[in-house]
Write an enzyme that holds these catalytic residues in place. Sequence first.
Site, short mmCIF file in Angstrom:
data_model
loop_
_atom_site.label_atom_id
_atom_site.label_comp_id
_atom_site.label_asym_id
_atom_site.label_seq_id
_atom_site.Cartn_x
_atom_site.Cartn_y
_atom_site.Cartn_z
N HIS A 1 0.86 -1.20 0.00
CA HIS A 1 0.00 0.00 0.00
C HIS A 1 0.89 1.24 0.00
O HIS A 1 1.40 1.66 1.04
CB HIS A 1 -0.88 -0.04 1.26
CG HIS A 1 -1.92 1.04 1.33
ND1 HIS A 1 -3.26 0.76 1.50
CD2 HIS A 1 -1.84 2.38 1.28
CE1 HIS A 1 -3.94 1.89 1.55
NE2 HIS A 1 -3.09 2.91 1.43
N HIS B 1 -9.34 1.40 0.65
CA HIS B 1 -9.12 2.12 1.90
C HIS B 1 -10.41 1.95 2.70
O HIS B 1 -11.48 2.35 2.20
CB HIS B 1 -8.90 3.60 1.63
CG HIS B 1 -7.55 3.96 1.13
ND1 HIS B 1 -7.06 3.49 -0.05
CD2 HIS B 1 -6.57 4.74 1.68
CE1 HIS B 1 -5.83 3.97 -0.23
NE2 HIS B 1 -5.50 4.73 0.80
N HIS C 1 1.26 5.24 -1.91
CA HIS C 1 0.75 6.28 -2.82
C HIS C 1 1.93 6.90 -3.56
O HIS C 1 2.48 7.92 -3.14
CB HIS C 1 -0.03 7.34 -2.05
CG HIS C 1 -1.26 6.81 -1.39
ND1 HIS C 1 -2.52 6.95 -1.94
CD2 HIS C 1 -1.43 6.09 -0.25
CE1 HIS C 1 -3.41 6.36 -1.16
NE2 HIS C 1 -2.78 5.83 -0.13
N GLN D 1 -9.83 8.86 -4.36
CA GLN D 1 -9.52 9.63 -3.15
C GLN D 1 -10.69 10.45 -2.64
O GLN D 1 -10.94 10.52 -1.44
CB GLN D 1 -8.33 10.57 -3.44
CG GLN D 1 -8.01 11.56 -2.34
CD GLN D 1 -7.43 10.93 -1.11
OE1 GLN D 1 -6.25 10.62 -1.05
NE2 GLN D 1 -8.27 10.72 -0.08
N TRP E 1 0.45 13.87 3.85
CA TRP E 1 -0.04 13.17 5.04
C TRP E 1 1.07 12.85 6.03
O TRP E 1 0.83 12.68 7.21
CB TRP E 1 -0.75 11.87 4.63
CG TRP E 1 -1.98 12.13 3.85
CD1 TRP E 1 -3.24 12.36 4.36
CD2 TRP E 1 -2.11 12.22 2.42
NE1 TRP E 1 -4.12 12.58 3.34
CE2 TRP E 1 -3.47 12.51 2.14
CE3 TRP E 1 -1.22 12.10 1.35
CZ2 TRP E 1 -3.96 12.67 0.85
CZ3 TRP E 1 -1.70 12.25 0.07
CH2 TRP E 1 -3.04 12.54 -0.18
N GLU F 1 -10.63 4.27 7.63
CA GLU F 1 -9.40 4.93 8.08
C GLU F 1 -9.80 6.13 8.94
O GLU F 1 -9.77 7.29 8.50
CB GLU F 1 -8.53 5.37 6.89
CG GLU F 1 -7.17 5.88 7.34
CD GLU F 1 -6.31 6.44 6.20
OE1 GLU F 1 -6.80 6.52 5.06
OE2 GLU F 1 -5.16 6.80 6.47
N ASP G 1 2.43 3.22 2.85
CA ASP G 1 1.43 4.26 2.56
C ASP G 1 2.04 5.54 1.98
O ASP G 1 1.63 5.98 0.91
CB ASP G 1 0.63 4.59 3.82
CG ASP G 1 -0.73 5.20 3.51
OD1 ASP G 1 -1.15 5.16 2.35
OD2 ASP G 1 -1.38 5.71 4.44
FE FE2 Z 1 -3.51 5.02 1.75
#
Ligand code: FE2
Length: 424
Positions: A56, A209, A58, A151, A314, A212, A308
């Site tokens: 996972h 996802h 991005h 997203q 993030w 979360e 991630d």
């Molecule tokens: Fe993610």
Amino acid sequence: MEILIKNARLRNVNRLVNIQISEGKITSISGNCKEKAEIEIDAGGRLVLPSFSDMHLHLDSVMTIGIPRYNDSGTLQEGITIWGEYKKKINKEEMKNRARLACEWNASHGTTRIRTHADITESTLSALKGLLELKQEIKSLIDLEVTAFPQDGIMTDKQNQELLEKALELGADNVGIIPHQEFTREDGIKSIEFAFELAKKYSKNIDGHVDETDDENSKFLEVLAANTIRNHYEGRVTAGHCTAMHSYNNAYAAKLFSLLKQANITVVPNPPINIHLQGRFDTYPKRRGMARVKELIQCGINVALGNDCIMDPWYPLGRGDMLHSLYLCVHIAQLTGYYELINSLDLITINSAKALGIIGNYGIEVGKKADLVVVDAFNELETIRDQPARLFVIKAGRLVASTEKRNSHVLRSGKLDPLSFHVG
Ligand code: FE2
């Protein structure tokens, strides 16, 4: 190319072995070796592992930290807002350069498989197109799977539903979902049903996802599991994050685990990000905000890890190293009993291979694909504790990355002496 790794230590094998590699496969594993090879590596008793997978990541947002601004609150939502501003001006070539570098960092850390999420809620689909191109360009280094990731939600905008389908037509490997990001619970349920319709239409797997959040009322994982069973998709669905599980009451968690096992869903926590983003609305005590890894494993549910993020809206840190993710995981989940630690290496090796559907050709066995990493450590415990140099990384029988051993010195008796970090 032929490679011979001499004096290798393997998990669950109590003698050193020599591993012969030819034409991309492991051709022999034996105690004595008279063979020669084009490349000879003396592991000197060090551990050799099957290469790691990041389940996972991005890649479209890696290394965009600070553009257009930093995430001051440290929340998931501020990260989404900042990324929303960035992606309006995303440039495919610039994105590919960042993503390629992240892939190279991963390879140097022993990871040769990445499942990445391409944001498809940006109308040009530049991230998806760029990552599909990169998948071909980087295949000698990394096996890349691209998930079409909505997203901003699927049901939030009719255009997002069209973009998700378009992404599958363009060649995305998996259908993404983000039900907790939809406007309402009802929309979240509809988004999961919509994703299954597309997955069946285009013969794709689902990689979501899911939940979360710290909100204990976010319960889309049960909806995903129920739809997995009803659509006969057992073993084809992955649920990323699932942090709300941390806050469920134990009776509900027990019911959920039974459903997850029946659906054969792989749960993919992302420890660095989960511990960083969750608990942001808590005062004290602050929740750890990670899926219940120890309990999931005890229930026989497949758990595999991701990183991630690497330096994005993030998460300001990250270096593309699955041993770093595992190191955090064993702390947060308290997987610190001796055998829990030893077995935790499964979370970045065998368990991901199961989720990716490649287990039949994965592992250090004769006849299997030669995807290996030689670590500068002599056992599993040292590998997790020290996160040592990945001395040699081999993918499909080819040496694709190498790193020098640590070379530290310390003052002893008036002079700098070499310092070893190995114990025993
Ligand atoms: Fe993610």
